[in-house]
Design a protein around this motif. Structure first.
Motif, PDB file in Angstrom:
ATOM      1  N   SER A 188      -9.655  10.900   1.207  1.00  0.00           N
ATOM      2  CA  SER A 188      -8.789  11.130   2.364  1.00  0.00           C
ATOM      3  C   SER A 188      -8.799   9.899   3.250  1.00  0.00           C
ATOM      4  N   ILE A 189      -7.847   9.860   4.163  1.00  0.00           N
ATOM      5  CA  ILE A 189      -7.699   8.718   5.059  1.00  0.00           C
ATOM      6  C   ILE A 189      -7.100   9.216   6.365  1.00  0.00           C
ATOM      7  N   SER A 190      -7.382   8.540   7.451  1.00  0.00           N
ATOM      8  CA  SER A 190      -6.937   9.034   8.750  1.00  0.00           C
ATOM      9  C   SER A 190      -5.460   8.730   9.002  1.00  0.00           C
ATOM     10  N   LYS A 191      -4.844   9.567   9.792  1.00  0.00           N
ATOM     11  CA  LYS A 191      -3.451   9.381  10.193  1.00  0.00           C
ATOM     12  C   LYS A 191      -3.263   8.046  10.895  1.00  0.00           C
ATOM     13  N   LYS A 192      -4.212   7.656  11.742  1.00  0.00           N
ATOM     14  CA  LYS A 192      -4.071   6.412  12.491  1.00  0.00           C
ATOM     15  C   LYS A 192      -3.964   5.206  11.574  1.00  0.00           C
ATOM     16  N   ILE A 193      -4.787   5.171  10.528  1.00  0.00           N
ATOM     17  CA  ILE A 193      -4.757   4.039   9.600  1.00  0.00           C
ATOM     18  C   ILE A 193      -3.393   3.938   8.921  1.00  0.00           C
ATOM     19  N   ILE A 194      -2.878   5.071   8.462  1.00  0.00           N
ATOM     20  CA  ILE A 194      -1.584   5.057   7.775  1.00  0.00           C
ATOM     21  C   ILE A 194      -0.446   4.791   8.754  1.00  0.00           C
ATOM     22  N   ALA A 195      -0.538   5.323   9.967  1.00  0.00           N
ATOM     23  CA  ALA A 195       0.488   5.061  10.973  1.00  0.00           C
ATOM     24  C   ALA A 195       0.537   3.568  11.312  1.00  0.00           C
ATOM     25  N   ASP A 196      -0.622   2.931  11.444  1.00  0.00           N
ATOM     26  CA  ASP A 196      -0.661   1.486  11.711  1.00  0.00           C
ATOM     27  C   ASP A 196      -0.060   0.703  10.553  1.00  0.00           C
ATOM     28  N   PHE A 197      -0.348   1.155   9.332  1.00  0.00           N
ATOM     29  CA  PHE A 197       0.211   0.494   8.152  1.00  0.00           C
ATOM     30  C   PHE A 197       1.733   0.614   8.133  1.00  0.00           C
ATOM     31  N   ILE A 198       2.251   1.816   8.324  1.00  0.00           N
ATOM     32  CA  ILE A 198       3.704   2.031   8.291  1.00  0.00           C
ATOM     33  C   ILE A 198       4.396   1.212   9.379  1.00  0.00           C
ATOM     34  N   ASN A 199       3.829   1.203  10.566  1.00  0.00           N
ATOM     35  CA  ASN A 199       4.416   0.435  11.654  1.00  0.00           C
ATOM     36  C   ASN A 199       4.468  -1.052  11.307  1.00  0.00           C
ATOM     37  N   SER A 200       3.412  -1.559  10.678  1.00  0.00           N
ATOM     38  CA  SER A 200       3.375  -2.969  10.282  1.00  0.00           C
ATOM     39  C   SER A 200       4.384  -3.268   9.182  1.00  0.00           C
ATOM     40  N   VAL A 201       4.531  -2.349   8.234  1.00  0.00           N
ATOM     41  CA  VAL A 201       5.519  -2.532   7.167  1.00  0.00           C
ATOM     42  C   VAL A 201       6.933  -2.585   7.751  1.00  0.00           C
ATOM     43  N   TYR A 202       7.237  -1.647   8.629  1.00  0.00           N
ATOM     44  CA  TYR A 202       8.568  -1.601   9.235  1.00  0.00           C
ATOM     45  C   TYR A 202       8.897  -2.908   9.944  1.00  0.00           C
ATOM     46  N   THR A 203       7.954  -3.406  10.742  1.00  0.00           N
ATOM     47  CA  THR A 203       8.247  -4.590  11.554  1.00  0.00           C
ATOM     48  C   THR A 203       8.113  -5.894  10.770  1.00  0.00           C
ATOM     49  N   ASP A 204       7.028  -6.040   9.995  1.00  0.00           N
ATOM     50  CA  ASP A 204       6.751  -7.319   9.348  1.00  0.00           C
ATOM     51  C   ASP A 204       7.502  -7.526   8.042  1.00  0.00           C
ATOM     52  N   VAL A 205       7.666  -6.453   7.267  1.00  0.00           N
ATOM     53  CA  VAL A 205       8.329  -6.588   5.963  1.00  0.00           C
ATOM     54  C   VAL A 205       9.838  -6.375   6.083  1.00  0.00           C
ATOM     55  N   TYR A 206      10.240  -5.328   6.813  1.00  0.00           N
ATOM     56  CA  TYR A 206      11.660  -4.984   6.893  1.00  0.00           C
ATOM     57  C   TYR A 206      12.343  -5.499   8.157  1.00  0.00           C
ATOM     58  N   ASP A 207      11.551  -6.016   9.095  1.00  0.00           N
ATOM     59  CA  ASP A 207      12.095  -6.456  10.382  1.00  0.00           C
ATOM     60  C   ASP A 207      12.899  -5.333  11.042  1.00  0.00           C
ATOM     61  N   TYR A 208      12.367  -4.118  10.926  1.00  0.00           N
ATOM     62  CA  TYR A 208      13.001  -2.931  11.506  1.00  0.00           C
ATOM     63  C   TYR A 208      12.280  -2.607  12.806  1.00  0.00           C
ATOM     64  N   ARG A 209      12.967  -2.800  13.933  1.00  0.00           N
ATOM     65  CA  ARG A 209      12.314  -2.730  15.241  1.00  0.00           C
ATOM     66  C   ARG A 209      12.560  -1.418  15.984  1.00  0.00           C
ATOM     67  N   ASN A 210      13.436  -0.564  15.485  1.00  0.00           N
ATOM     68  CA  ASN A 210      13.644   0.719  16.142  1.00  0.00           C
ATOM     69  C   ASN A 210      12.449   1.631  15.878  1.00  0.00           C
ATOM     70  N   ASP A 211      12.225   2.587  16.768  1.00  0.00           N
ATOM     71  CA  ASP A 211      11.084   3.482  16.573  1.00  0.00           C
ATOM     72  C   ASP A 211      11.486   4.864  16.066  1.00  0.00           C
ATOM     73  N   ASP A 212      12.786   5.063  15.754  1.00  0.00           N
ATOM     74  CA  ASP A 212      13.237   6.395  15.349  1.00  0.00           C
ATOM     75  C   ASP A 212      12.610   6.838  14.029  1.00  0.00           C
ATOM     76  N   LEU A 213      12.667   5.993  13.005  1.00  0.00           N
ATOM     77  CA  LEU A 213      12.129   6.380  11.707  1.00  0.00           C
ATOM     78  C   LEU A 213      10.610   6.495  11.749  1.00  0.00           C
ATOM     79  N   PHE A 214       9.981   5.610  12.486  1.00  0.00           N
ATOM     80  CA  PHE A 214       8.527   5.667  12.600  1.00  0.00           C
ATOM     81  C   PHE A 214       8.088   6.989  13.227  1.00  0.00           C
ATOM     82  N   CYS A 215       8.748   7.385  14.297  1.00  0.00           N
ATOM     83  CA  CYS A 215       8.394   8.645  14.965  1.00  0.00           C
ATOM     84  C   CYS A 215       8.628   9.840  14.053  1.00  0.00           C
ATOM     85  N   ARG A 216       9.730   9.817  13.301  1.00  0.00           N
ATOM     86  CA  ARG A 216      10.014  10.915  12.369  1.00  0.00           C
ATOM     87  C   ARG A 216       8.992  10.959  11.232  1.00  0.00           C
TER      88      ARG A 216
END
Length: 224
Positions: A178-206
């Motif tokens: 198992s792994i914590s939500k915080k670790i995966i949330a930090d990973f997803i946020n980094s992927v969105y911004t650094d890999v996809y250059d996606y700066r909106n927070d709508d998909l991240f929040c969903r």
């Protein structure tokens, strides 16, 4: 055949990468493909965290894997991996995957794991359904597991369509279940911004809204 990292892409290597990407990516919109391939080439030139590994037969590039390393998170994203159609089903994909994962382990020996965005098999087209099933089976055989309860939204929208829901999977380097939500949330946020250059927070929040606080890591049972 050899597998190696390619740095400082030549014009010929850039075209070979583009051709493999176009021949294997399930998107018919040429304009969108151009946008994605240009974005990949730009990142390879300008972001040292992004790595290209290539399978070479003779002098031709026959397979690629793209790895983005998040050193601070001790995780990486296998952004894309593909073998040119004429060389598929020869074990090259397995060798390329293992080479890429070994390189990541060399970069960050004490890492958590390498993550993948893998399309779900919830499509109506029977050929695409079978392709997705085979892809899931391929990764499962390589020891890749699924993060249960993570409804990952790919930050790419095509012609007004909603963002596609994907499996978020992981090739673990640690013996954890198992792994914590915080670790995966930090990973997803980094992927969105650094890999996809996606700066909106709508998909991240969903994506994180329904995510459990502790995420179980399980084998995905795949039957053809």
């Amino acid at each position: 055949m050899i597998i190696k990292e390619i740095k400082n892409l030549t014009h010929t290597e850039s075209e070979e990468l583009r051709n493999i990407y176009v021949s294997t990516f399930p998107l018919e919109n040429a304009k969108q493909l151009d946008i994605y391939t240009n974005h990949i080439l730009d990142m390879l030139r300008n972001d040292k965290r992004y790595h290209l590994y290539a399978a070479i037969e003779g002098r031709a590039m026959i397979g690629i894997s793209l790895l983005y390393v998040f050193e601070n998170l001790k995780m990486a994203l296998l952004d894309y991996m593909a073998i040119t159609p004429n060389f598929q089903r020869r074990g090259i994909g397995r060798k390329l995957f293992e080479f890429t994962n070994n390189e990541f382990n060399r970069f960050i020996p004490n890492n958590i794991g390498m993550l993948l965005e893998v399309p779900k098999e919830n499509v109506f087209d029977p050929d695409e359904f079978l392709r997705r099933k085979r892809r899931l089976q391929f990764y499962s055989r390589l020891g890749v597991k699924v993060l249960k309860g993570v409804n990952y939204l790919l930050p790419i929208q095509v012609d007004g369509d909603a963002a596609e829901e994907m499996y978020l999977m992981i090739k673990l380097s640690k013996n954890i279940t198992s792994i914590s939500k915080k670790i995966i949330a930090d990973f997803i946020n980094s992927v969105y911004t650094d890999v996809y250059d996606y700066r909106n927070d709508d998909l991240f929040c969903r994506t994180i809204a329904s995510m459990p606080d502790i995420i179980d890591i399980e084998e995905l049972k795949v039957q053809l």
